[in-house]
Scaffold this active site. Structure first.
Site, PDB file in Angstrom:
ATOM      1  N   ASP A 105       4.607 -19.871   0.451  1.00 40.97           N
ATOM      2  CA  ASP A 105       4.867 -20.957  -0.501  1.00 40.97           C
ATOM      3  C   ASP A 105       4.123 -20.654  -1.810  1.00 40.97           C
ATOM      4  O   ASP A 105       3.659 -19.528  -2.002  1.00 40.97           O
ATOM      5  CB  ASP A 105       4.410 -22.290   0.115  1.00 40.97           C
ATOM      6  N   ASP A 161      -4.924 -18.435   1.169  1.00 40.88           N
ATOM      7  CA  ASP A 161      -4.710 -19.808   0.672  1.00 40.88           C
ATOM      8  C   ASP A 161      -4.764 -20.737   1.881  1.00 40.88           C
ATOM      9  O   ASP A 161      -4.980 -20.273   3.010  1.00 40.88           O
ATOM     10  CB  ASP A 161      -3.434 -19.947  -0.182  1.00 40.88           C
ATOM     11  N   HIS A 201       0.830  -1.208   0.000  1.00 45.66           N
ATOM     12  CA  HIS A 201       0.000   0.000   0.000  1.00 45.66           C
ATOM     13  C   HIS A 201       0.860   1.252   0.000  1.00 45.66           C
ATOM     14  O   HIS A 201       0.561   2.224  -0.693  1.00 45.66           O
ATOM     15  CB  HIS A 201      -0.920   0.014   1.223  1.00 45.66           C
ATOM     16  N   ASP A 202       1.932   1.220   0.792  1.00 45.20           N
ATOM     17  CA  ASP A 202       2.807   2.384   0.849  1.00 45.20           C
ATOM     18  C   ASP A 202       3.346   2.704  -0.548  1.00 45.20           C
ATOM     19  O   ASP A 202       3.284   3.841  -1.010  1.00 45.20           O
ATOM     20  CB  ASP A 202       3.972   2.116   1.822  1.00 45.20           C
ATOM     21  N   HIS A 242      -0.490 -12.979  -1.984  1.00 45.17           N
ATOM     22  CA  HIS A 242      -1.703 -13.563  -1.404  1.00 45.17           C
ATOM     23  C   HIS A 242      -1.499 -15.009  -0.948  1.00 45.17           C
ATOM     24  O   HIS A 242      -2.463 -15.707  -0.663  1.00 45.17           O
ATOM     25  CB  HIS A 242      -2.872 -13.430  -2.386  1.00 45.17           C
ATOM     26  N   SER A 293       4.031   6.958   3.649  1.00 44.64           N
ATOM     27  CA  SER A 293       2.775   7.716   3.800  1.00 44.64           C
ATOM     28  C   SER A 293       1.700   6.885   4.498  1.00 44.64           C
ATOM     29  O   SER A 293       0.833   7.421   5.174  1.00 44.64           O
ATOM     30  CB  SER A 293       2.275   8.217   2.441  1.00 44.64           C
ATOM     31  N   GLY A 298       4.466   6.425  -4.065  1.00 42.84           N
ATOM     32  CA  GLY A 298       5.749   5.736  -3.954  1.00 42.84           C
ATOM     33  C   GLY A 298       6.005   5.305  -2.518  1.00 42.84           C
ATOM     34  O   GLY A 298       5.246   5.641  -1.609  1.00 42.84           O
ATOM     35  N   THR A 309      -2.477 -22.343   3.385  1.00 41.07           N
ATOM     36  CA  THR A 309      -1.287 -22.275   4.245  1.00 41.07           C
ATOM     37  C   THR A 309      -0.934 -20.793   4.469  1.00 41.07           C
ATOM     38  O   THR A 309       0.100 -20.316   3.995  1.00 41.07           O
ATOM     39  CB  THR A 309      -0.090 -23.009   3.596  1.00 41.07           C
TER      40      THR A 309
HETATM   41  C1  HEM Z   1      -2.992  -7.153  -7.697  1.00 42.66           C
HETATM   42  C2  HEM Z   1      -3.767  -6.322  -7.044  1.00 42.66           C
HETATM   43  C3  HEM Z   1      -4.168  -6.546  -5.621  1.00 42.66           C
HETATM   44  C4  HEM Z   1      -5.422  -6.472  -5.129  1.00 42.66           C
HETATM   45  C5  HEM Z   1      -6.683  -6.135  -5.904  1.00 42.66           C
HETATM   46  C6  HEM Z   1      -5.352  -6.797  -3.725  1.00 42.66           C
HETATM   47  C7  HEM Z   1      -6.437  -6.794  -2.859  1.00 42.66           C
HETATM   48  C8  HEM Z   1      -6.409  -7.245  -1.562  1.00 42.66           C
HETATM   49  C9  HEM Z   1      -7.553  -7.291  -0.677  1.00 42.66           C
HETATM   50  C10 HEM Z   1      -8.950  -6.818  -1.023  1.00 42.66           C
HETATM   51  C11 HEM Z   1      -7.147  -7.841   0.491  1.00 42.66           C
HETATM   52  C12 HEM Z   1      -8.005  -8.188   1.705  1.00 42.66           C
HETATM   53  C13 HEM Z   1      -8.419  -7.023   2.548  1.00 42.66           C
HETATM   54  C14 HEM Z   1      -9.383  -7.526   3.588  1.00 42.66           C
HETATM   55  O1  HEM Z   1     -10.492  -7.923   3.206  1.00 42.66           O
HETATM   56  O2  HEM Z   1      -9.033  -7.566   4.781  1.00 42.66           O
HETATM   57  C15 HEM Z   1      -5.743  -8.157   0.349  1.00 42.66           C
HETATM   58  C16 HEM Z   1      -4.972  -8.746   1.319  1.00 42.66           C
HETATM   59  C17 HEM Z   1      -3.620  -8.928   1.208  1.00 42.66           C
HETATM   60  N1  HEM Z   1      -2.820  -8.525   0.169  1.00 42.66           N
HETATM   61 FE1  HEM Z   1      -3.448  -7.877  -1.638  1.00 42.66          FE
HETATM   62  N2  HEM Z   1      -4.058  -7.057  -3.389  1.00 42.66           N
HETATM   63  C18 HEM Z   1      -3.293  -6.910  -4.508  1.00 42.66           C
HETATM   64  C19 HEM Z   1      -1.920  -7.043  -4.584  1.00 42.66           C
HETATM   65  C20 HEM Z   1      -1.119  -7.352  -3.522  1.00 42.66           C
HETATM   66  C21 HEM Z   1       0.316  -7.287  -3.546  1.00 42.66           C
HETATM   67  C22 HEM Z   1       1.155  -6.788  -4.713  1.00 42.66           C
HETATM   68  C23 HEM Z   1       0.744  -7.726  -2.335  1.00 42.66           C
HETATM   69  C24 HEM Z   1       2.153  -7.837  -1.830  1.00 42.66           C
HETATM   70  C25 HEM Z   1       3.166  -8.161  -2.586  1.00 42.66           C
HETATM   71  C26 HEM Z   1      -0.423  -8.056  -1.563  1.00 42.66           C
HETATM   72  C27 HEM Z   1      -0.408  -8.603  -0.298  1.00 42.66           C
HETATM   73  C28 HEM Z   1      -1.533  -8.862   0.462  1.00 42.66           C
HETATM   74  C29 HEM Z   1      -1.485  -9.545   1.749  1.00 42.66           C
HETATM   75  C30 HEM Z   1      -0.266 -10.124   2.422  1.00 42.66           C
HETATM   76  C31 HEM Z   1      -2.808  -9.571   2.222  1.00 42.66           C
HETATM   77  C32 HEM Z   1      -3.295 -10.144   3.565  1.00 42.66           C
HETATM   78  C33 HEM Z   1      -3.232  -9.046   4.607  1.00 42.66           C
HETATM   79  C34 HEM Z   1      -3.496  -9.527   6.015  1.00 42.66           C
HETATM   80  O3  HEM Z   1      -3.890 -10.674   6.226  1.00 42.66           O
HETATM   81  O4  HEM Z   1      -3.274  -8.733   6.941  1.00 42.66           O
HETATM   82  N3  HEM Z   1      -1.531  -7.808  -2.310  1.00 42.66           N
HETATM   83  N4  HEM Z   1      -5.322  -7.775  -0.906  1.00 42.66           N
END
Ligand code: HEM
Ligand SMILES: *[C@@H]1O[C@H](CO)[C@@H](O)[C@H](O)[C@H]1NC(C)=O
Ligand SMILES: *[C@@H]1O[C@H](CO)[C@@H](O)[C@H](O)[C@H]1NC(C)=O
Ligand SMILES: *[C@@H]1O[C@H](CO)[C@@H](O)[C@H](O)[C@H]1NC(C)=O
Length: 324
Positions: free
Chosen positions: A255, A248, A70-71, A195, A80, A76, A250
């Protein structure tokens, strides 16, 4: 006199054009040895704060990885996302996409330790980039050298969280969101593998399991049994506040299971499923599903790219939650 004011107008116009044509995000010169002399203990101190937090709470790695993403996607990687709202300003943290952002205390603890060792030297944006790397490495994922030298920004606007990609995005919307930041289709598929860690609330995937479209109540690309499970957790109405699904099976291990499940119709977001909608992206998904090593090295490479998007950072904050 007339010549001088004409020149002034031209210069003004030139500057205006430069501002308009300046890229939204730029990759500035960062270096892996940036703090070697000024703060040699830096990486150890951050890794200690991260591993200590993980011992008490295994959701910390997912939180740190998403926080860094997000940051970097807003102004960039300038810290923030870490700033608090103030009397006159609603910060990113309090914007609509803030759902699930947590574990800010880990960055604060790391910053405190770093300030004690090297006062006023290391930016919060760099600490977050290191913490995200450590979070991945400590969860069984790849480890990479983090280029450093980011500066902290002074602007954080809740309204700008609308610039983040949404979980309902199609492939073309995802590609656009990434390419605006200089990130490729390869980066999109590799970074979506983030994810493999963490959790989503029902609201983030409700679109797929109720009233999907005019002909299907449930997204037909979802495995039926998987969809039934999600619908049981997330009914159409009166969803419990903290209900949701891991991303997922796990969720605390970095992984390639995310890609394996994606191929089986067991992904959580429409934006995950969208990676199967073109031959090129589907081939990358298949490659990462087939090899944890191939995914790990692609992820590390793309993280370095994403993590090197620097914005208009201007300072080294002393408290990551407040500008100086
Ligand atoms: C490709 C576009 C992406 C979309 C549309 C997206 C969207 C989301 C959404 C909606 C959530 C869940 C929020 C919630 O309901 O609590 C999430 C969780 C997460 N996203 Fe993404 N994301 C994207 C890319 C990324 C990228 C690039 C990363 C890191 C490299 C990332 C890492 C994560 C992680 C680790 C979680 C879990 C957070 C937690 O459990 O605290 N995401 N994402
Ligand atoms: C997210 O924003 C809402 C609304 O402004 C706020 O009440 C909530 O505390 C924020 N959550 C986090 C984790 O900052
Ligand atoms: C609903 O979605 C499915 C799967 O994506 C698609 O085949 C179908 O044409 C869609 N129906 C409408 C009315 O858009
Ligand atoms: C930021 O907000 C948190 C949570 O509301 C609060 O505990 C902390 O004292 C605030 N820090 C600053 C510097 O505003």
């Amino acid at each position: 006199m007339a010549a001088r004011s004409a020149l002034a107008v031209l210069l003004g116009l030139h500057m205006l054009l430069q501002i308009i044509s300046a890229p939204l995000y730029s990759a500035s010169a960062l270096s892996t040895s940036y703090y070697d002399k000024s703060c040699p203990q830096l990486e150890k101190l951050v890794a200690y704060a991260v591993s200590k937090a993980i011992k008490n709470d295994n959701t910390v790695p997912a939180a740190l990885l998403r926080m860094h993403f997000h940051d970097c996607f807003i102004r960039g990687c300038d810290g923030s996302v870490l700033l608090n709202s103030t009397r006159n300003n609603k910060a990113e943290k309090d914007g609509p996409a803030n759902i699930s952002l947590h574990a800010f205390y880990v960055i604060d603890n790391a910053k405190k330790a770093v300030e004690a060792a090297c006062p006023g030297t290391v930016s919060c944006a760099d600490i977050l980039a290191l913490a995200a790397r450590d979070a991945v490495a400590l969860s069984g994922g790849p480890r990479w050298e983090v280029p450093k030298g980011r500066l902290d920004g002074r602007i954080s606007l809740a309204s700008e969280t609308r610039l983040l990609p949404a979980p309902t995005f199609s492939l073309s919307q995802l590609k656009q969101s990434f390419s605006q930041r200089g990130l490729s289709v390869n980066d999109l598929v590799a970074l979506s593998g983030g994810h493999t860690l963490g959790f989503a609330h029902c609201s983030s995937f409700q679109n797929r399991i109720h009233s999907f479209n005019a002909t299907h109540d449930v997204d037909p690309t979802l495995s039926p049994s998987f969809a039934t499970g999600l619908r049981n957790t997330c009914p159409a109405r009166n969803v419990a506040k903290n209900a949701g699904s891991t991303l997922d099976s796990t969720a605390t291990v970095f992984d390639n299971v995310y890609y394996k499940m994606l191929i089986q119709g067991k992904s959580i977001f429409s934006s995950d499923q969208a990676l199967l909608s073109s031959p090129k992206t589907a081939a990358l998904v298949a490659k990462f599903a087939g090899s944890r090593e191939a995914f790990g090295s692609a992820f590390a490479e793309s993280m370095i790219k994403m993590s090197s998007l620097t914005g208009g950072g201007q300072e080294i904050r002393l408290d990551c939650k407040a500008i100086r």
